[in-house]
Design a protein around this motif. Structure first.
Motif, PDB file in Angstrom:
ATOM      1  N   ALA A   1       0.756  -1.415   0.037  1.00 38.10           N
ATOM      2  CA  ALA A   1      -0.100  -0.047  -0.023  1.00 38.10           C
ATOM      3  C   ALA A   1       0.781   1.297   0.068  1.00 38.10           C
ATOM      4  O   ALA A   1       0.545   2.195  -0.868  1.00 38.10           O
ATOM      5  CB  ALA A   1      -0.870   0.035   1.219  1.00 38.10           C
ATOM      6  N   ALA A   2       1.945   1.404   0.846  1.00 36.07           N
ATOM      7  CA  ALA A   2       2.772   2.437   0.733  1.00 36.07           C
ATOM      8  C   ALA A   2       3.613   2.510  -0.494  1.00 36.07           C
ATOM      9  O   ALA A   2       3.811   3.689  -0.785  1.00 36.07           O
ATOM     10  CB  ALA A   2       3.862   2.162   2.008  1.00 36.07           C
ATOM     11  N   ARG A   3       3.901   1.513  -0.954  1.00 35.83           N
ATOM     12  CA  ARG A   3       4.743   1.527  -2.468  1.00 35.83           C
ATOM     13  C   ARG A   3       3.834   2.121  -3.433  1.00 35.83           C
ATOM     14  O   ARG A   3       4.365   2.778  -4.452  1.00 35.83           O
ATOM     15  CB  ARG A   3       5.218   0.187  -2.680  1.00 35.83           C
ATOM     16  CG  ARG A   3       5.991   0.014  -3.881  1.00 35.83           C
ATOM     17  CD  ARG A   3       6.580  -1.182  -4.194  1.00 35.83           C
ATOM     18  NE  ARG A   3       5.366  -2.020  -4.394  1.00 35.83           N
ATOM     19  CZ  ARG A   3       5.056  -2.524  -5.563  1.00 35.83           C
ATOM     20  NH1 ARG A   3       5.725  -1.701  -6.706  1.00 35.83           N
ATOM     21  NH2 ARG A   3       4.174  -3.103  -6.052  1.00 35.83           N
ATOM     22  N   HIS A   4       2.748   1.664  -3.395  1.00 32.59           N
ATOM     23  CA  HIS A   4       1.504   2.275  -4.379  1.00 32.59           C
ATOM     24  C   HIS A   4       1.107   3.547  -4.194  1.00 32.59           C
ATOM     25  O   HIS A   4       1.437   4.413  -5.352  1.00 32.59           O
ATOM     26  CB  HIS A   4       0.218   1.505  -4.280  1.00 32.59           C
ATOM     27  CG  HIS A   4      -0.939   1.942  -5.266  1.00 32.59           C
ATOM     28  ND1 HIS A   4      -0.852   1.619  -6.581  1.00 32.59           N
ATOM     29  CD2 HIS A   4      -1.995   2.541  -4.863  1.00 32.59           C
ATOM     30  CE1 HIS A   4      -1.637   2.140  -7.015  1.00 32.59           C
ATOM     31  NE2 HIS A   4      -2.543   2.740  -6.177  1.00 32.59           N
ATOM     32  N   LYS A   5       1.450   4.361  -2.985  1.00 40.95           N
ATOM     33  CA  LYS A   5       1.201   5.709  -2.927  1.00 40.95           C
ATOM     34  C   LYS A   5       2.292   6.265  -3.245  1.00 40.95           C
ATOM     35  O   LYS A   5       2.431   7.514  -3.821  1.00 40.95           O
ATOM     36  CB  LYS A   5       0.789   5.859  -1.295  1.00 40.95           C
ATOM     37  CG  LYS A   5      -0.702   5.366  -0.864  1.00 40.95           C
ATOM     38  CD  LYS A   5      -0.393   5.698   0.718  1.00 40.95           C
ATOM     39  CE  LYS A   5      -1.934   5.423   1.152  1.00 40.95           C
ATOM     40  NZ  LYS A   5      -1.961   5.540   2.571  1.00 40.95           N
ATOM     41  N   ARG A   6       3.490   5.653  -2.925  1.00 37.99           N
ATOM     42  CA  ARG A   6       4.753   6.402  -3.682  1.00 37.99           C
ATOM     43  C   ARG A   6       4.783   6.747  -4.961  1.00 37.99           C
ATOM     44  O   ARG A   6       5.230   7.490  -5.722  1.00 37.99           O
ATOM     45  CB  ARG A   6       5.964   5.813  -2.923  1.00 37.99           C
ATOM     46  CG  ARG A   6       6.184   5.890  -1.416  1.00 37.99           C
ATOM     47  CD  ARG A   6       7.708   5.396  -1.106  1.00 37.99           C
ATOM     48  NE  ARG A   6       7.821   4.180  -1.308  1.00 37.99           N
ATOM     49  CZ  ARG A   6       7.555   3.069  -0.645  1.00 37.99           C
ATOM     50  NH1 ARG A   6       7.137   2.826   0.358  1.00 37.99           N
ATOM     51  NH2 ARG A   6       8.078   1.778  -1.240  1.00 37.99           N
TER      52      ARG A   6
END
Length: 420
Positions: A310-315
């Protein structure tokens, strides 16, 4: 009168009316079977003379009790029938022998006397010589059942059989691949006066025919392995609707096309298993790469991977938006920087976007361009009104600049093409 119709043996004077042997070289010499088998000779008759079997068709070969009343004439008709109609066609054989014999009687008599009897034991060996064996088998057993067992007929209806010209009992088709292949050998015959070249030519024809038969059988096997017959009849669509498979991606379709040459070496099931195994391999490799990426980023539990994704997708989303904004800003800056050399000169605000591009490409100041444009348009209008005028273009305008500006004004519609 009855005595006059009887025949007697000239050697032992026994009655030989049912069966006798007549000499073909001596006149009036007829012997009974016992005297003939003993080689009796009388008068000019010798035992090596030719003979003729004369009978009324009433004697039996196996004896009345063992035979069940079968006469020699019926035996001869039975042997003729078995040769003409083949083993197993008892109805036709019974009709050939006579109305007095039923198909069951014909079958029992032939099997008991000619197969299981003394004649069959003497002619049919217990073990068949020259038996083909599979030498790759350690025990030297027979060939594999897959090679000797015939294939099961296709499971199709009678109407579909007629549509395909399919004969289920023979597992064959009325129209074969290369239907005229038999013409290669249909007229072949080996003659005693053939030379070596003619014999080799005939062998070549036979070899060509054998290769055509192998290709014909190969196509039949492919049609059976890959279910081409149900596909032709439209049954494969119903099967696909009943058991839907996973959707094949574009990459898998391209890979399947690349692997098409393997079809001739593998059956349909083997190829599908091979392709599915390759798909599983790609999935496993992708999963391994994903786990290795998690390990490099310090993730050791699957519960943490969801938060990481999820964090990688936001980045990645923020980075993508940033790149889009920077590209837009770069385009705007590039557009403004394109006219940096002339934007501060007088008359720049009077030019259109196309004129700005033209002045920038010609390295011409806006004021000079406006002057040249005004002179050219004024001369053009005076010529159209019939007023003679002399063009007074500035000295700094050479032929190349003049031509470029005239083409631009013509394309823009300021002056007509004939004036340019």
């Amino acid at each position: 009168m009855a005595e006059l119709g009887k025949k007697y043996c000239v050697y032992c004077l026994a009655e030989v009316s049912p069966l006798r042997f007549r000499c073909t070289e001596c006149a009036d010499i007829e012997l009974c079977p016992e005297c003939f088998s003993a080689g009796a000779e009388i008068g000019p008759h010798r035992r090596w003379h030719g003979y003729q079997l004369v009978d009324g068709g009433r004697f039996t070969l196996w004896g009345a009790e063992a035979e069940g009343g079968w006469s020699s004439r019926e035996e001869q008709l039975l042997l003729d029938a078995i040769e003409q109609f083949g083993f197993g066609n008892w109805e036709d054989m019974a009709a050939h022998v006579g109305a007095s014999r039923t198909p069951q009687e014909v079958m029992e008599h032939y099997v008991s006397m000619y197969i299981h009897g003394n004649l069959g034991k003497a002619c049919i060996p217990d073990t068949i010589p020259n038996r083909v064996t599979d030498h790759t088998c350690p025990s030297g057993g027979p060939l594999s059942p897959s090679l000797t067992t015939p294939l099961t007929p296709l499971d199709i209806s009678v109407a579909e059989q007629q549509q395909l010209g399919y004969m289920p009992l023979r597992d064959d088709y009325e129209i074969e691949y290369d239907q005229d292949a038999e013409t290669l050998i249909s007229g072949l015959s080996v003659n005693y006066d053939d030379d070596d070249v003619e014999i080799e030519l005939k062998r070549a024809h036979v070899d060509m025919y054998v290769r055509k038969l192998k290709e014909r059988q190969r196509r039949k096997n492919i049609a059976r392995d890959y279910n081409l017959v149900p596909a032709f009849l439209g049954k494969d669509k119903k099967d696909k609707e009943k058991a839907p498979k996973r959707k094949i991606t574009k990459e898998e379709k391209e890979l399947r096309l690349k692997l098409r040459p393997l079809y001739q070496f593998m059956s349909c099931k083997e190829f599908e298993d091979f392709f599915e195994n390759m798909h599983k391999e790609r999935i496993l490799r992708a999963k391994i790469r994903e786990l290795q990426r998690y390990r490099r980023n310090g993730i050791t539990k699957m519960e943490e991977s969801a938060e990481y994704e999820a964090a990688r997708h936001k980045r990645e989303k923020r980075k993508e938006n940033k790149n889009i904004a920077s590209s837009k800003r770069g385009k705007e800056e590039g557009k403004e920087g394109e006219f940096a050399a002339i934007e501060n000169l007088p008359g720049f605000e009077l030019l259109s976007d196309r004129e700005k591009v033209l002045c920038s490409s010609l390295n011409l100041s806006p004021a000079r361009y406006v002057t040249v444009k005004t002179i050219i348009i004024k001369d053009h209008l005076q010529k159209r009104q019939g007023i003679p005028s002399k063009s007074r273009l500035p000295s700094y305008l050479d032929k190349v600049l003049k031509k470029r500006i005239l083409n631009f004004l013509t394309e823009s519609g300021w002056i007509s093409r004939d004036a340019s």
